[in-house]
Scaffold this active site. Structure first.
Site, PDB file in Angstrom:
ATOM      1  N   PRO A   2       0.822  -1.188   0.000  1.00  0.00           N
ATOM      2  CA  PRO A   2       0.000   0.000   0.000  1.00  0.00           C
ATOM      3  C   PRO A   2       0.860   1.242   0.000  1.00  0.00           C
ATOM      4  O   PRO A   2       1.934   1.260   0.578  1.00  0.00           O
ATOM      5  CB  PRO A   2      -0.692  -0.085   1.336  1.00  0.00           C
ATOM      6  CG  PRO A   2       0.283  -0.795   2.189  1.00  0.00           C
ATOM      7  CD  PRO A   2       1.209  -1.532   1.342  1.00  0.00           C
ATOM      8  N   GLU A   3       0.370   2.250  -0.636  1.00  0.00           N
ATOM      9  CA  GLU A   3       1.015   3.544  -0.548  1.00  0.00           C
ATOM     10  C   GLU A   3       0.088   4.427   0.291  1.00  0.00           C
ATOM     11  O   GLU A   3      -0.871   3.926   0.867  1.00  0.00           O
ATOM     12  CB  GLU A   3       1.248   4.094  -1.959  1.00  0.00           C
ATOM     13  CG  GLU A   3       2.050   3.111  -2.804  1.00  0.00           C
ATOM     14  CD  GLU A   3       2.367   3.587  -4.211  1.00  0.00           C
ATOM     15  OE1 GLU A   3       2.501   4.804  -4.406  1.00  0.00           O
ATOM     16  OE2 GLU A   3       2.484   2.744  -5.108  1.00  0.00           O
ATOM     17  N   HIS A  91      -1.959 -17.102   7.190  1.00  0.00           N
ATOM     18  CA  HIS A  91      -1.189 -15.857   7.341  1.00  0.00           C
ATOM     19  C   HIS A  91      -1.889 -14.793   8.179  1.00  0.00           C
ATOM     20  O   HIS A  91      -1.552 -13.629   8.089  1.00  0.00           O
ATOM     21  CB  HIS A  91      -0.772 -15.273   5.993  1.00  0.00           C
ATOM     22  CG  HIS A  91       0.009 -16.219   5.139  1.00  0.00           C
ATOM     23  ND1 HIS A  91       1.161 -16.834   5.580  1.00  0.00           N
ATOM     24  CD2 HIS A  91      -0.194 -16.683   3.894  1.00  0.00           C
ATOM     25  CE1 HIS A  91       1.631 -17.623   4.630  1.00  0.00           C
ATOM     26  NE2 HIS A  91       0.814 -17.560   3.595  1.00  0.00           N
ATOM     27  N   ARG A 110       3.531 -12.136   3.210  1.00  0.00           N
ATOM     28  CA  ARG A 110       4.985 -11.952   3.122  1.00  0.00           C
ATOM     29  C   ARG A 110       5.617 -11.493   4.436  1.00  0.00           C
ATOM     30  O   ARG A 110       6.836 -11.457   4.555  1.00  0.00           O
ATOM     31  CB  ARG A 110       5.302 -10.962   1.996  1.00  0.00           C
ATOM     32  CG  ARG A 110       4.905 -11.520   0.644  1.00  0.00           C
ATOM     33  CD  ARG A 110       5.152 -10.538  -0.466  1.00  0.00           C
ATOM     34  NE  ARG A 110       6.561 -10.411  -0.775  1.00  0.00           N
ATOM     35  CZ  ARG A 110       7.038  -9.602  -1.720  1.00  0.00           C
ATOM     36  NH1 ARG A 110       6.223  -8.855  -2.414  1.00  0.00           N
ATOM     37  NH2 ARG A 110       8.314  -9.542  -1.950  1.00  0.00           N
TER      38      ARG A 110
END
Length: 270
Positions: A2-3, A91, A110
């Site tokens: 995300p930005e 996750h 990740r």
DNA sequence: CTTACCGCCTGTCGGC
DNA sequence: TGCCGACAGGCGGTAA
């Protein structure tokens, strides 16, 4: 992943979903660590944790507590999921269980994300070197321009450098440079003052429009409801190599800058 | 000092 | 089908 826009959309989404009173009954860590260890001081376990607000700094979420803060980051692949009944998904790493039974779950394949407790914001090392927020007054002020013009690096790398400005990641860097008509490879010290001025305004507007569009969902990013953003449909160059430029006949180019895919039009961006 | 590259992780996709 | 490398919205450490 995300930005700034994606984090801001999430922040607003979470705020509207925060139960009142905003008391956490239980906080569970399902993994030993994300990017940094998942640990809590024992003092925090004795009574309910009261959340007083959710803010954003750079691409970090800041949960304000009556005592201290949680600082959270989505890394590349993280998302928060709001649900009323626990659904176990691979996750899942952090579960916030509110007193009304609502659950907020942080999932991140990740594990580049972050969830940390700090007694005080001032001691969060992630925040010590950050440049100005794109929506602040300092963003358009001289120090930012000086920093850019004092560097020989590619302009794209400079605007993605959080020490210069925060919030611009790999997608919006390409998009903003395209709209500003600046070649992403151009060294900062060779971009004219006028172009730079325009670029800063374009960055701000691009991020603002992306927030309005609910952020960009390229692969992982979703809102707390699971809903996708819409702004990926507005991308003019990102992920469009080989496609025709929207302003001329040439094809969108793609090449790496510092290991990150970069998209631009060689005619429209000089 | 500045800058480019690497590593952290898992999942997915395309080529052979 | 399967294997293998490349690649993915970030970021700091490191080495040159």
């Amino acid at each position: 992943m995300p930005e700034l826009p994606e984090v801001e959309v999430l922040r607003r989404d979470l705020l509207t979903r925060m139960p009142k009173p905003s008391r956490i009954r239980r906080l569970q860590f399902l993994s030993p660590k994300l990017r940094t260890p998942l640990t809590l001081p024992k003092s925090l376990l004795k009574k309910p944790i009261v959340v007083t607000g959710i803010e954003r700094r750079s691409k970090f979420l800041v949960f304000r507590l009556e005592e201290g803060v949680f600082v959270s980051h989505l890394g590349m692949s993280g998302y928060w999921r709001a649900e009323t009944k626990r659904s176990e998904i691979k996750h899942d790493h952090v579960i916030i269980e509110w007193e009304n039974g609502d659950l907020w779950v942080y999932n991140d394949p990740r594990r580049f994300g972050i969830f940390e407790f700090h007694p005080d914001l001032s001691e969060v090392k992630w925040f010590t070197q950050l440049g100005p927020e794109p929506f602040s007054d300092e963003f358009l002020a001289q120090p930012v321009i000086d920093k850019i013009r004092g560097s020989q690096r590619a302009i794209k790398s400079i605007i993605m450098d959080a020490k210069v400005m925060v919030g611009v990641g790999n997608i919006y860097a390409s998009e903003a440079l395209y709209k500003a008509g600046i070649n992403p490879f151009k060294p900062g010290n060779r971009v004219s003052f006028e172009s730079l001025r325009r670029l800063l305004v374009v960055i701000r507007n691009t991020l603002s429009k992306a927030i309005d569009g609910g952020g960009s969902s390229i692969r992982d990013y979703v809102h707390a409801s699971g809903e996708k953003g819409k702004f990926q449909n507005e991308h003019l160059v990102y992920g469009r190599s080989g496609e025709k430029c929207t302003q001329c006949d040439s094809k969108i180019q793609s090449k790496k800058i510092q290991g990150r895919s970069t998209f631009w039009c060689r005619k429209c961006q000089r």
